[in-house]
Design a protein around this motif. Structure first.
Motif, PDB file in Angstrom:
ATOM      1  N   GLU A 192       0.894  -1.280   0.106  1.00 59.54           N
ATOM      2  CA  GLU A 192       0.089  -0.160  -0.042  1.00 59.54           C
ATOM      3  C   GLU A 192       0.731   1.346   0.189  1.00 59.54           C
ATOM      4  N   ASN A 227      -7.683  -4.352  -4.903  1.00 55.48           N
ATOM      5  CA  ASN A 227      -7.228  -4.653  -3.588  1.00 55.48           C
ATOM      6  C   ASN A 227      -7.903  -5.965  -3.389  1.00 55.48           C
ATOM      7  N   GLU A 248      -3.104  -6.921   2.043  1.00 51.89           N
ATOM      8  CA  GLU A 248      -1.905  -6.055   2.047  1.00 51.89           C
ATOM      9  C   GLU A 248      -1.304  -5.512   0.843  1.00 51.89           C
ATOM     10  N   TRP A 279      -1.847  -4.224  -3.332  1.00 48.68           N
ATOM     11  CA  TRP A 279      -2.421  -3.524  -4.445  1.00 48.68           C
ATOM     12  C   TRP A 279      -1.973  -3.773  -5.922  1.00 48.68           C
TER      13      TRP A 279
END
Length: 434
Positions: free
Chosen positions: A85, A129, A135, A137
């Motif tokens: 992220e 996501n 956790e 992307w």
């Protein structure tokens, strides 16, 4: 209060067509969104979901779908990138727009809570996501979709709607053009002018109305011609014996002077009545409209009356513009009003002119200081052969005010009478500036 619904047929037609087109566009937009755009988005979400599952299969130990080499080749060919992220925020996730509907569809596709954000630039970039790796992307470039590909429908509907409304406006304008010609021709008939035969065009109903109007106008024209011929014949046939009677009276002896003078006076009155009949019919036929200053015409009448040593006061407005008038007939109107005021009212006679800028009119008032006319008779005195209140006398044919009204109406104006607080009668004439 703002009037939304127009009064004219043209405005109502345009509003109706525009409303129907707007409703059609809304229904079309809904149908396209439901049966074209929605399936397309669902297909895109399904393809994205498959790609996400293939990329993130190693996060599920029981599901080894792709070999590492094949996965690397797929990532290289599709351009899909994986970020944690913080890195994703730096790469453009922070400026991407979340889409709740797409996120909900992706959640159903992947079987868990998923998020979709779309970054708009030269190309669309989809950030995903997935529940398989909360956790991470995934950055999925949509190179085959340019920015304009996502918004052709609103632009298309706007262009089609605008062209449709414009076409409806042209159609309504063409449809109402014969009605406008009918209105102008009817106003000419009301002023005593005979219009040219109207062209029969438009819809079948409008053509039938135009044809009926032409028949009516031709009938009125023939009727007016017959009336003019009848009046000319009557006036000619009456003047001949009146002339003989006058010649015979001149041959009477001197001791019958009182009788001779009475006969001559009666003959003069009859000739004046015949002239009024002719004036009522031919009040403006031989004179065309020309630009004149109303004050100049009124001043001529006042100057002629002052020679008779009568009390006349004229208060002109120096700012009056020139307007289209028939000079001789308007001069006759002013002279007749002044004559009526002197004959039936009490001096002085007050004349005034002015301009009503708001209504684009100029006005003239002629007021005497007599006893006036009962209020219930003020409108009747404009009818032919109506001589008005007995208190104001009963000489003449009763055509004076009728002639005045016809002349004023032929100029597109109006004339009215009003008692002024029991101190006289005031005539008011209003004429359009254009």
């Amino acid at each position: 209060m703002i009037r939304i619904w127009p009064r004219s047929a043209f405005g109502q037609t345009v509003l109706l067509i525009g409303s129907l087109l707007l409703l059609t566009q809304m229904v079309s937009y809904f149908m396209v969104a439901l049966y074209v755009i929605k399936p397309s988005y669902e297909q895109i979400v399904h393809l994205l979901g498959n790609q996400v599952r293939l990329v993130l299969d190693d996060h599920n130990p029981g599901n080894k779908m792709l070999a590492p080499a094949l996965k690397a080749r797929m990532l290289s060919s599709t351009g899909i990138e994986i970020f944690i992220e913080p890195q994703a925020m730096a790469e453009g996730l922070a400026s991407a727009t979340p889409y709740s509907l797409l996120s909900e569809q992706m959640s159903n596709e992947l079987g868990g809570n998923a998020q979709i954000r779309i970054e708009q630039g030269s190309n669309y970039i989809v950030w995903v996501n997935a529940p398989q790796a909360p956790e991470l992307w995934l950055r999925v470039p949509m190179k085959q979709l340019e920015e304009s590909d996502f918004s052709p429908l609103p632009m298309y509907l706007a262009i089609i709607g605008g062209l449709s409304v414009f076409g409806g406006w042209l159609f309504a304008r063409q449809l109402n053009r014969p009605l406008k010609a009918l209105r102008i021709a009817a106003l000419k008939v009301a002023r005593g002018d005979m219009p040219e035969t109207l062209k029969e065009s438009g819809t079948q109903d409008v053509m039938e109305v135009t044809r009926a109007f032409n028949h009516m106008a031709n009938g009125i024209k023939r009727l007016e011609g017959d009336r003019n011929l009848l009046m000319a014949g009557i006036s000619h046939d009456l003047r001949t014996p009146l002339t003989r009677i006058r010649l015979a009276s001149e041959m009477m002896s001197d001791h019958d002077d009182w009788l001779r003078d009475g006969i001559v006076q009666d003959i003069d009155d009859m000739n004046a009545i015949i002239d009024q009949f002719i004036d009522y019919i031919r009040h403006h036929k031989d004179e065309s409209l020309e630009p004149y200053q109303l004050n100049d015409i009124v001043s001529e009448v006042v100057l002629a009356e002052e020679v008779r040593d009568v009390a006349i006061h004229f208060n002109p407005d120096a700012q009056l513009p020139e307007i289209p008038l028939r000079r001789v007939t308007i001069k006759r109107v002013v002279a007749n009003l002044v004559e009526n005021a002197l004959r039936h009212g009490e001096p002085p006679v007050d004349l005034a002119t002015g301009i009503d800028s708001a209504n684009q009119k100029i006005w003239l008032t002629v007021r005497d200081h007599g006893v006036g006319i009962p209020d219930d008779e003020l409108q009747n005195v404009f009818e032919p052969f109506t001589q008005g209140d007995k208190a104001r006398g009963s000489e003449g044919s009763g055509l004076g005010l009728a002639i005045i009204r016809r002349i004023v109406l032929s100029h597109g104006g109006k004339v009215s009478l009003k008692n002024v607080n029991g101190q006289g009668l005031m005539a008011r004439i209003e004429l359009p500036i254009s």
